[in-house]
Design an enzyme around this catalytic site. Sequence first.
Site, PDB file in Angstrom:
ATOM      1  N   GLY A   1       6.590   0.831   5.871  1.00 27.10           N
ATOM      2  CA  GLY A   1       7.471  -0.109   4.779  1.00 27.10           C
ATOM      3  C   GLY A   1       7.393   0.172   3.402  1.00 27.10           C
ATOM      4  N   CYS A   2       6.141   0.426   3.001  1.00 22.49           N
ATOM      5  CA  CYS A   2       6.136   0.613   1.376  1.00 22.49           C
ATOM      6  C   CYS A   2       6.933   1.936   1.179  1.00 22.49           C
ATOM      7  CB  CYS A   2       4.645   0.543   0.901  1.00 22.49           C
ATOM      8  SG  CYS A   2       4.153  -0.823   1.406  1.00 22.49           S
ATOM      9  N   THR A   3       6.735   2.946   2.055  1.00 16.99           N
ATOM     10  CA  THR A   3       7.525   4.281   1.748  1.00 16.99           C
ATOM     11  C   THR A   3       8.995   3.906   1.643  1.00 16.99           C
ATOM     12  OG1 THR A   3       5.476   5.452   2.472  1.00 16.99           O
ATOM     13  CG2 THR A   3       7.601   6.634   2.585  1.00 16.99           C
TER      14      THR A   3
ATOM     15  N   LYS B   1       0.881  -1.192   0.130  1.00 16.57           N
ATOM     16  CA  LYS B   1      -0.002   0.020  -0.001  1.00 16.57           C
ATOM     17  C   LYS B   1       0.819   1.277   0.075  1.00 16.57           C
ATOM     18  CE  LYS B   1      -4.220   1.394   2.108  1.00 16.57           C
ATOM     19  NZ  LYS B   1      -4.556   1.916   0.929  1.00 16.57           N
TER      20      LYS B   1
ATOM     21  N   ALA C   1       9.979   2.273  -1.578  1.00 18.00           N
ATOM     22  CA  ALA C   1       9.860   3.108  -2.428  1.00 18.00           C
ATOM     23  C   ALA C   1      11.256   4.148  -2.687  1.00 18.00           C
ATOM     24  CB  ALA C   1       8.431   3.829  -2.734  1.00 18.00           C
TER      25      ALA C   1
END
Length: 150
Positions: A43-45, A38, A48
């Site tokens: 974690g995704c940030t 998401k 990325a």
Amino acid sequence: MLQIGTKAPDFTLFDKEGNAVSLSDFLGKRVVLYFYPKDNTPGCTRQACAFAGAYKEFKARDVVVIGISRDSVASHQKFAEKYELPFILLSDPDRIAIEAYGVWQEKKNYGKVSMGVVRSTYLIDAEGNIEAVMPKVKPDTNAAEILAML
């Protein structure tokens, strides 16, 4: 998850500008295809931003970086603008690529079981075959691990 040496399933999804992008558009180049749960989650940030930080090195090696999640085109656009993400983000709300690549799996979080995207990365060679499979990657080290492989 798919196996090394198999043909990478082609797909067509929309990027953060609403343009249709197919995996087959990149035949002749290596592709890092990373799946994440998401936009705008911790974690995704971090994942990325790690890819963004290493993007010049990927580009110097003529490697395309593509991130895929179930988030909308609009969500991807905001996410990319907020963190200055220079690579392709594709929206897969219908789980077309997510299921084709076997990353829609059962997850356990604080004892609760649900289905979701398991953070995973594939490296695809210039002929469109799977060169490396990285299941359950760590967001902070994923980009560096791929660069080390290249």
